[in-house]
Scaffold this motif. Structure first.
Motif, PDB file in Angstrom:
ATOM      1  N   HIS A  66      57.447  36.608 -15.547  1.00  0.00           N
ATOM      2  CA  HIS A  66      58.892  36.433 -15.772  1.00  0.00           C
ATOM      3  C   HIS A  66      59.735  36.809 -14.545  1.00  0.00           C
ATOM      4  N   THR A 116      46.451  27.809 -14.336  1.00  0.00           N
ATOM      5  CA  THR A 116      46.548  27.859 -15.805  1.00  0.00           C
ATOM      6  C   THR A 116      47.158  26.523 -16.237  1.00  0.00           C
ATOM      7  N   ALA A 118      50.212  26.230 -17.727  1.00  0.00           N
ATOM      8  CA  ALA A 118      51.608  26.522 -18.061  1.00  0.00           C
ATOM      9  C   ALA A 118      52.543  25.358 -17.729  1.00  0.00           C
ATOM     10  N   SER A 120      54.610  24.926 -15.172  1.00  0.00           N
ATOM     11  CA  SER A 120      55.861  25.225 -14.462  1.00  0.00           C
ATOM     12  C   SER A 120      56.012  24.383 -13.199  1.00  0.00           C
ATOM     13  N   LYS A 134      66.450  37.550 -19.514  1.00  0.00           N
ATOM     14  CA  LYS A 134      65.870  36.500 -18.687  1.00  0.00           C
ATOM     15  C   LYS A 134      66.943  35.449 -18.412  1.00  0.00           C
ATOM     16  N   THR A 154      40.234  26.493 -12.544  1.00  0.00           N
ATOM     17  CA  THR A 154      40.572  27.051 -13.867  1.00  0.00           C
ATOM     18  C   THR A 154      39.322  27.523 -14.618  1.00  0.00           C
ATOM     19  N   SER A 156      37.528  29.999 -14.135  1.00  0.00           N
ATOM     20  CA  SER A 156      37.487  31.454 -14.297  1.00  0.00           C
ATOM     21  C   SER A 156      38.517  31.958 -15.322  1.00  0.00           C
ATOM     22  N   MET A 161      42.700  33.110 -22.863  1.00  0.00           N
ATOM     23  CA  MET A 161      43.887  32.760 -22.070  1.00  0.00           C
ATOM     24  C   MET A 161      43.976  31.241 -21.906  1.00  0.00           C
ATOM     25  N   HIS A 172      54.895  22.094 -25.225  1.00  0.00           N
ATOM     26  CA  HIS A 172      55.762  21.237 -24.404  1.00  0.00           C
ATOM     27  C   HIS A 172      55.830  19.832 -25.006  1.00  0.00           C
ATOM     28  N   ALA A 252      52.348  32.764 -23.076  1.00  0.00           N
ATOM     29  CA  ALA A 252      51.534  31.680 -23.636  1.00  0.00           C
ATOM     30  C   ALA A 252      51.142  31.984 -25.090  1.00  0.00           C
TER      31      ALA A 252
END
Ligand code: NAD
Length: 351
Positions: A66, A116, A118, A120, A134, A154, A156, A161, A172, A252
């Motif tokens: 964040h 990951t 995510a 972004s 935030k 990815t 690992s 997660m 999304h 997540a």
């Protein structure tokens, strides 16, 4: 059919096993000579390996989820001191987020190497936090000029997660069906992204070291994020934003837990979304499709397990109510939000 769709200009590589080469090509295209590499200590070895051939002026490893404002300020100062002319981020949404924070004030181009799901890297949305507040914004300067996806990086990512992050990508897709800026192109991309994620995530959970599932999920995560970047935040993201910011819940995992409850609320009021989502899940309904996927990957179940206190439900509902998108398919009141949060806290089965 009347809508305006805006696309972002970005070069994207899908390059299994070839991140170093793809990255070197992008740095050469940018003409960069003093690269700042952002990677957390846990991604340090990978970052060293794939940036070995680059003109690295600075390695920065203070990566915090964040992006606290003081962390962003230190990274910006370090970039200025090193006279960096480009930023490479290697890591999940937190590393990408820090690179975006640097780009926001310096205008430096970013090349992102995500590890990951995510997403972004595909959005022009930045976010920083001060205390528990935030702040997010949209600025074309923070959109990475290029993205290098290497599914091998990815492998690992631990299964739990991977599952949570993959369900963040599923969110999304789902929210893109009814977010305020959603258009037919977003919904088509979200449908494609969801099909890839629904196909790939069970493969990742069953065989975490297999490349096929990882590649599918990475592709789905990118397409999902492109859709979401245009469609914007719907009810699901508004809820998770409040829970993450005010109650410090993990990003997540919170998405993974809240999603079925928002879907159960909205799907009956959103027939086009329901048809698309059910088709992408290859299921009789979106809810059973999501429930089956969650079972197959052993998804995180409840807000209780994430450390959210039941007593905080009324206050959280109070914080969410003013940010509910006015055109959300289902009507939303404080009581509706409290019921939704209670079900998510409990981890109620919905299908
Ligand atoms: P993260 O980047 O914090 O990564 C989660 C954990 O996984 C960390 O401990 C990290 O070190 C580890 N990790 C990452 N890649 C790994 C790998 N390949 N192998 C082993 N361990 C690995 O979490 P995230 O979920 O990727 O990103 C969350 C952040 O991204 C949040 O701050 C969220 O707000 C932001 N985000 C922003 C957008 C946007 O559009 N701006 C979209 C999605 C997420």
């Amino acid at each position: 059919m009347r809508f305006v769709h805006e696309s972002h200009a970005q070069r994207v590589h899908f390059a299994p096993g070839s991140a170093a080469d793809a990255l070197a090509g992008e740095i050469e295209r940018l003409g960069a000579r003093r690269v700042m590499v952002i990677a957390s200590p846990s991604a340090g070895a990978v970052a060293d390996r794939i940036t070995a051939g680059l003109p690295v002026a600075l390695r920065h490893d203070e990566v915090v989820m964040h992006v606290p404002t003081e962390v962003a300020a230190r990274a910006r100062k370090a970039a200025a001191r090193a006279e960096a002319d480009a930023v490479v981020s290697v890591g999940g949404g937190s590393a990408t987020g820090l690179a975006k924070a640097v780009a926001l004030t310096t205008g430096l181009p970013v090349v992102a190497v995500p590890t990951t799901y995510a997403g972004s890297e595909a959005t022009a949305v930045w976010g920083t936090t001060e205390g528990s507040r935030k702040t997010t914004g949209t600025d074309p300067r923070v959109l990475p000029a290029a993205v290098v996806y290497d599914a091998g990086l990815t492998l690992s990512l631990p299964v739990a997660m991977s599952v949570a992050s993959g369900l963040n990508a599923v969110a999304h897709c789902v929210d893109s069906m009814w977010s305020p800026g959603s258009d037919p192109i977003d919904r088509a991309l979200a449908t494609e992204g969801l099909a890839a994620l629904a196909g790939g995530l069970p493969l990742v959970a069953a065989e975490p070291s297999g490349l096929k599932g990882r590649e599918l999920v990475l592709y789905g995560a990118y397409v999902a994020a492109v859709a979401f970047s245009s469609a914007g935040s719907g009810l699901h993201h508004k809820i998770c934003h409040v829970l993450g910011g005010a109650y410090r819940l993990p990003h997540a995992q919170t998405h993974a837990v809240v999603l079925p409850h928002v879907l159960a609320l909205n799907a009956p009021y959103a027939p086009e979304a329901e048809t698309r989502l059910a088709r992408a899940f290859e299921s009789g309904s979106s809810l059973t499709g999501l429930a089956d996927l969650r079972r197959a990957v052993r998804a995180p179940r409840s807000l209780r397990d994430l450390g959210f206190a039941r007593a905080d439900i009324p206050a959280a509902a109070e914080l969410i109510l003013p940010v509910v998108p006015p055109d959300n398919p289902a009507p939303v009141t404080r009581a509706v939000l409290e019921r939704l949060l209670s079900a998510a806290w409990n981890g109620d089965d919905l299908a």
